[in-house]
Scaffold this active site. Structure first.
Site, PDB file in Angstrom:
ATOM      1  N   ASN A 168      21.833  52.210  41.219  1.00  0.00           N
ATOM      2  CA  ASN A 168      23.308  52.138  41.149  1.00  0.00           C
ATOM      3  C   ASN A 168      23.804  51.319  39.538  1.00  0.00           C
ATOM      4  O   ASN A 168      24.712  51.803  38.996  1.00  0.00           O
ATOM      5  CB  ASN A 168      24.077  51.336  42.444  1.00  0.00           C
ATOM      6  CG  ASN A 168      23.708  49.813  42.401  1.00  0.00           C
ATOM      7  OD1 ASN A 168      22.527  49.329  42.141  1.00  0.00           O
ATOM      8  ND2 ASN A 168      24.287  49.168  43.327  1.00  0.00           N
ATOM      9  N   GLU A 265      17.849  40.256  46.030  1.00  0.00           N
ATOM     10  CA  GLU A 265      19.250  40.625  46.131  1.00  0.00           C
ATOM     11  C   GLU A 265      19.150  41.714  46.902  1.00  0.00           C
ATOM     12  O   GLU A 265      19.158  43.117  46.491  1.00  0.00           O
ATOM     13  CB  GLU A 265      19.889  40.705  44.569  1.00  0.00           C
ATOM     14  CG  GLU A 265      21.204  40.715  44.235  1.00  0.00           C
ATOM     15  CD  GLU A 265      22.149  41.866  44.705  1.00  0.00           C
ATOM     16  OE1 GLU A 265      22.528  42.319  45.614  1.00  0.00           O
ATOM     17  OE2 GLU A 265      22.161  42.996  43.705  1.00  0.00           O
ATOM     18  N   CYS A 299      26.574  46.954  46.090  1.00  0.00           N
ATOM     19  CA  CYS A 299      26.132  46.245  47.184  1.00  0.00           C
ATOM     20  C   CYS A 299      27.239  44.941  47.469  1.00  0.00           C
ATOM     21  O   CYS A 299      27.365  44.832  48.760  1.00  0.00           O
ATOM     22  CB  CYS A 299      24.806  45.597  46.895  1.00  0.00           C
ATOM     23  SG  CYS A 299      24.753  44.636  45.304  1.00  0.00           S
ATOM     24  N   GLU A 479      20.859  35.701  40.264  1.00  0.00           N
ATOM     25  CA  GLU A 479      20.748  36.328  39.109  1.00  0.00           C
ATOM     26  C   GLU A 479      22.095  36.035  38.312  1.00  0.00           C
ATOM     27  O   GLU A 479      23.118  35.597  38.863  1.00  0.00           O
ATOM     28  CB  GLU A 479      20.729  37.852  39.399  1.00  0.00           C
ATOM     29  CG  GLU A 479      19.591  38.231  39.850  1.00  0.00           C
ATOM     30  CD  GLU A 479      19.099  39.607  39.868  1.00  0.00           C
ATOM     31  OE1 GLU A 479      18.219  40.277  39.363  1.00  0.00           O
ATOM     32  OE2 GLU A 479      19.900  40.212  40.606  1.00  0.00           O
TER      33      GLU A 479
END
Length: 505
Positions: A168, A265, A299, A479
């Site tokens: 994505n 993640e 997400c 992150e």
């Protein structure tokens, strides 16, 4: 398919699609696949046409890439933070200079709109700049001990880090993972999603052009088998994975066998809480941003929209009106606000969630159907109309499971205590949001929501300066932000005795 063939292939919009090949990169150059077995076609989501073939790397190729990374690491780790920063700042400058070219390739391979892709590329060079600034600040601690003795700590690199990206945000995720890794003195081998293999190789070439040693950032192509080879390789020190929860669990299990550092993640089913005292205009805009960016394939999207009962009618009226007005179509056109989903199987899966929601009693207020743009060039693309679901319950499939498409589920609530409990009743914990004018309530709710990020009176903003990551099954590690340096480095303690040894023997 050769580059010359691709150069003559029309893209979704005016112009041509040029996908540079081959798509593997290590040792400072693109490399043809050792074998063309198990080739997988890579599609242009907007048209359904084949862009190129993805050839998964075999064990020997994965080993070559990791050996190349290790050799570069031995040189890179010796540089000062300032020296590493200069290379990263130059890479950021090149990305900024080539933003339109990179964004267009991202759109062609991914299906998102050019407007969003340009933002993604801007976030990418900003990430490189941010961690370039961090590179020269890496420092430990000095501790005074009795008798003039002392200790100090050193923050040192891990070695070869593996990044496994998602489809994505292909280029942006490659930057999110590589920038802190390189700032800390590591090298990286990056595996893009097999559906979006194109733009990570551009980043590898940009790092080389910026002055990075050959092998510092490498790209290997492939799916689960290639990922398995990376996770098991003895010279890999860390694996950073972005993707689904089931795959993340497998990555964690494989990495544990080598006691490797891991950042995960993973997915989300994030709640967005809209209280009756909110600024309704902003709440509606926030809900749209929380559900329909990148065709809903995000997400951290806030796909469980809890609206206080008193304002539910006004909210639904406005959100449906604006959802119906979303321009779906050619993602390379600036006026388009929703492009194509990543693949035909994924489109069918998302549409299946809508069908299941209707069977369970949800009401479709708009959208949720295949969409065919008027442009005949786009008839084979993977489009659907953005969907708003009403009459939802907490136990419905559409409310519990991650759909990863443009589907918003709206649920009523009465009290703050009730909605916080319902919001937390999930195995996920990636993001959350709250819209209210009550500053005390905003911070109280943010404190009580079990998620790695909470947006107050906004949604889906990701400044590079702040950490991003999840609670519970949404993963661990972070992150972005300063704290990510800790996930790409290790701490060494050095104890210095200034006197005689006080020995028991």
């Amino acid at each position: 398919m050769s580059q010359s063939t691709l150069a003559s292939m029309p893209g979704a919009a005016t112009g041509t699609v040029v996908v540079p090949e081959p798509l593997n990169y290590w040792g400072g150059k693109r490399l043809k696949p050792r074998t063309e077995a198990n080739a997988e076609p890579v599609f242009e989501p907007a048209t359904g046409r084949v862009l190129c073939q993805m050839f998964p790397c075999v064990e020997e190729e994965v080993d070559q890439a990791i050996q190349s990374a290790h050799a570069a690491y031995l040189k890179w780790r010796q540089l000062s933070g300032m020296e590493r920063a200069r290379v990263m700042l130059e890479a950021a400058r090149i990305v900024r200079e080539r933003r339109e070219e990179i964004a267009k390739l991202e759109v062609i391979n991914n299906g998102k709109t050019i407007t969003e892709a340009l933002v993604d590329i801007d976030v990418s060079w900003q990430t490189l700049e941010f961690y370039a600034g961090m590179a020269s600040t890496l420092a430990g601690q000095h501790v005074q001990l009795p008798g003039g003795s002392f200790a100090y700590t050193r923050r040192e690199p891990l070695g070869v880090c593996v990044g496994i990206g998602a489809w994505n945000y292909p280029f942006q995720v490659a930057c999110w993972k590589s920038a802190p890794a390189l700032a800390c003195g590591n090298a990286m081998v990056f595996k893009p999603s097999p559906m979006t293999p194109v733009t990570a190789v551009l980043l590898a070439e940009i790092y080389k052009e910026a002055g990075a040693p050959d092998g510092l950032f490498n790209v290997v192509q492939g799916g689960a088998d290639t990922g398995t080879l990376l996770c098991h390789h003895p010279k890999v020190a860390k694996v950073s994975f972005t993707g689904s929860v089931p795959t993340g669990k497998k990555v964690m299990e494989m990495a544990s066998k080598g006691v490797k550092h891991v950042t995960l993640e993973l997915g989300g089913k994030s709640p967005l809480l809209i209280f009756k005292d909110c600024e309704l205009e902003n709440a509606v805009k926030g809900a749209l941003m929380a559900n329909f960016l990148t065709q809903g394939e995000v997400c951290c999207n806030g796909t469980r929209v809890f609206v206080q009962r008193e304002i539910m009618p006004q909210f639904l009226e406005e959100v449906v009106k604006r959802t119906k007005a979303i321009a779906v179509g050619d993602p390379l056109l600036e006026a388009t606000r929703m492009g194509a989903l990543i693949s035909k199987p994924h489109l069918d899966k998302v549409l299946g969630f809508v069908t299941q929601a209707k069977k369970e009693g949800a009401r479709v207020l708009c959208g949720g159907e295949p969409f065919v743009p008027s442009d005949p060039k786009l008839k084979g693309g993977y489009y659907m109309s953005p969907c708003v679901l009403d009459n939802c319950r907490d136990d419905m499939t559409c409310v519990k499971e991650e759909i990863f498409g443009p589907v918003m589920s709206v649920l009523p609530f009465d009290t703050e205590e009730e909605v916080v409990q319902r919001a937390n009743n999930t195995t996920f914990g990636l993001a959350s949001g709250v819209f209210t004018r009550d500053i005390s309530r905003a911070h109280r709710v943010a404190q009580n929501l079990e998620a790695g990020t909470c947006y107050i009176n906004n949604y889906n903003t990701s400044p590079v300066e702040v950490p991003f990551g999840g609670y519970k099954s949404s993963g661990f590690g972070r992150e972005l932000g300063q704290v990510t340096i800790e996930y790409y480095s290790q701490l060494k303690t050095v104890v210095v005795e200034m006197g005689d040894v006080d020995s028991l023997f």
